[in-house]
Design an enzyme around this catalytic site. Sequence first.
Site, mmCIF file in Angstrom:
data_model
loop_
_atom_site.group_PDB
_atom_site.id
_atom_site.type_symbol
_atom_site.label_atom_id
_atom_site.label_comp_id
_atom_site.label_asym_id
_atom_site.label_seq_id
_atom_site.Cartn_x
_atom_site.Cartn_y
_atom_site.Cartn_z
ATOM 1 N N ASN A 136 0.803 -1.225 0.000
ATOM 2 C CA ASN A 136 0.000 0.000 0.000
ATOM 3 C C ASN A 136 0.835 1.274 0.000
ATOM 4 O O ASN A 136 0.382 2.313 -0.489
ATOM 5 C CB ASN A 136 -0.960 0.014 1.194
ATOM 6 C CG ASN A 136 -2.354 -0.423 0.761
ATOM 7 O OD1 ASN A 136 -2.678 -0.365 -0.429
ATOM 8 N ND2 ASN A 136 -3.165 -0.865 1.705
ATOM 9 N N CYS A 393 -4.587 -9.127 4.392
ATOM 10 C CA CYS A 393 -4.126 -8.909 3.011
ATOM 11 C C CYS A 393 -2.718 -8.337 2.981
ATOM 12 O O CYS A 393 -2.197 -7.995 1.915
ATOM 13 C CB CYS A 393 -5.085 -8.013 2.246
ATOM 14 S SG CYS A 393 -6.180 -9.005 1.233
ATOM 15 N N PHE A 394 -2.111 -8.208 4.151
ATOM 16 C CA PHE A 394 -0.702 -7.819 4.269
ATOM 17 C C PHE A 394 -0.414 -6.493 3.576
ATOM 18 O O PHE A 394 0.663 -6.286 2.999
ATOM 19 C CB PHE A 394 0.235 -8.932 3.728
ATOM 20 C CG PHE A 394 -0.336 -10.312 3.907
ATOM 21 C CD1 PHE A 394 -0.711 -10.760 5.163
ATOM 22 C CD2 PHE A 394 -0.546 -11.145 2.817
ATOM 23 C CE1 PHE A 394 -1.290 -12.004 5.341
ATOM 24 C CE2 PHE A 394 -1.120 -12.402 2.976
ATOM 25 C CZ PHE A 394 -1.493 -12.838 4.239
ATOM 26 N N CYS A 395 -1.390 -5.587 3.617
ATOM 27 C CA CYS A 395 -1.228 -4.251 2.994
ATOM 28 C C CYS A 395 -0.951 -4.358 1.508
ATOM 29 O O CYS A 395 -0.293 -3.488 0.929
ATOM 30 C CB CYS A 395 -0.097 -3.455 3.652
ATOM 31 S SG CYS A 395 -0.400 -3.017 5.326
ATOM 32 N N ASN A 396 -1.381 -5.447 0.873
ATOM 33 C CA ASN A 396 -1.163 -5.623 -0.565
ATOM 34 C C ASN A 396 -2.521 -5.948 -1.210
ATOM 35 O O ASN A 396 -2.791 -7.094 -1.578
ATOM 36 C CB ASN A 396 -0.147 -6.746 -0.797
ATOM 37 C CG ASN A 396 0.299 -6.837 -2.242
ATOM 38 O OD1 ASN A 396 -0.455 -6.498 -3.159
ATOM 39 N ND2 ASN A 396 1.509 -7.308 -2.470
#
Length: 466
Positions: A136, A393-396
């Site tokens: 992100n 979502c692991f900032c993705n």
Amino acid sequence: MNNTELVAFLHAYPSYPTTHIIDDLRATEYARLDVGEHVYLDYTGGGLYAETQVRRHHKLLSEHVFGNPHSSNPTSLAATQLVQHAREYVLKFFNANPDEYDVIFAQNASGALKLVGESYPFGKGGHYLLTFDNHNSVNGIREFAHARGAEVTYIPVALPDMRVDASSLDDYFARGQKGAHNLFAFPAQSNFSGVQHPLEWIEKAHVAGWDVLLDAAAFAPTNYLDLGKVKPDFVPLSFYKMFGYPTGVGALIARKEALGKLHRPWFAGGTITVASVQEDKYYLAEGHTAFEDGTPDYLNIPAVEIGLKHIESIGYDVIHTRVQCLTGWLLDNLTRMKHSTGEPLVRLYGPTTTEARGGSVSANFYDKDGKAIDHRFIESEANKVNISLRTGCFCNPGAGEVALGLSRVELDVCFTQPGHEQRLSVDDFRLCINGKNSGAVRVSVGLVTNFNDVQAFLSFARGLLG
Ligand SMILES: Cc1ncc(COP(=O)(O)O)c(C=O)c1O
């Protein structure tokens, strides 16, 4: 430990024993892991430090007096010297020619990315091109691009491997207008799927007239980035991901020529040569100085050099081999696990072999009828047996949307719901995608992962087959 499995592992990955130096290190430098019976599998979230890193840093601080580096008194000069030394060491570590590259210390990779975003000369006719698969903090740069009228284009990744269709790249690069400012951003390693996108793209993009931002945050902890060989313009990273300590320090390694293109939107203490109140004018300093706002983290920055030396004392070859063997074993076993009904236990998002991939493995778990098990349940079960993994979502979000099969149409519905013009909580979002997975489970291996850690996770996974 099940000896038959160890024998099978060593048979499949015969180079693992060549990494035994890491087992010795784990016993002496990372003993807290085993004393606390931790199964730490979140190296992409954060690396772990060796005890001597902290001791060396502590010794340095206890034996010297360091003052704010923005002066020329003795304690200030001592701090300046250390910060400068660490800066030079970062360049040396990455084999970056000091005539060509500069190092800007930032708070973390996100801070480094923001420096690029807010200062890159996006404008009408310009372009920000990036892969779906991005953190992100790379996605967020698009807001600067939009605000200044540049075009934003995403390059998709495709299941099952979550890679880019390489044959499409030239078409994307051809969209950059000659003479305009065009920036292409991709991660050297995905923090979602573990995919290592080809570093050859850098040169290809340069030839086509693009500046290149290579996000090395997830790559640098276990892979050597040689800036003598590849020449990205901007490389953000976080040091805690590489060697655990200190937190709060990252860097933007930037080509000096590319740095010259950036226009800072403001000035701050430390970034100018001269500023006047009555004249309403300021003169920005040169190079990294213009980008380090206020007082640098001068007590922690020296710990970066200590951490880099720690990595060097082990060697990337050893680290990389270790991670490859353990990742391979993890993938081999997870893909084999099936319920009595024949339903697979996991669906992996990303490559199922170690070819061009790193140690992040993301998946969702399914029951014997093929129904998804909520990733939050997996996390809570893992917590009970002291396994530290990551879910969500692991900032993705781009990789997440592809992996979880969330279409543009479905997302449109969620993002245009009445009553949610300004706010949308994760729970609102989950409700909207109605029963679909909103996240995944990620385990990531790193510097001091051992066979037992991986076995502990596999045994936990097998427990879900019941
Ligand atoms: C690929 C990638 N880029 C950027 C970041 C951002 O790093 P930080 O949170 O340290 O700013 C992360 C963090 O997980 C990452 O994995």
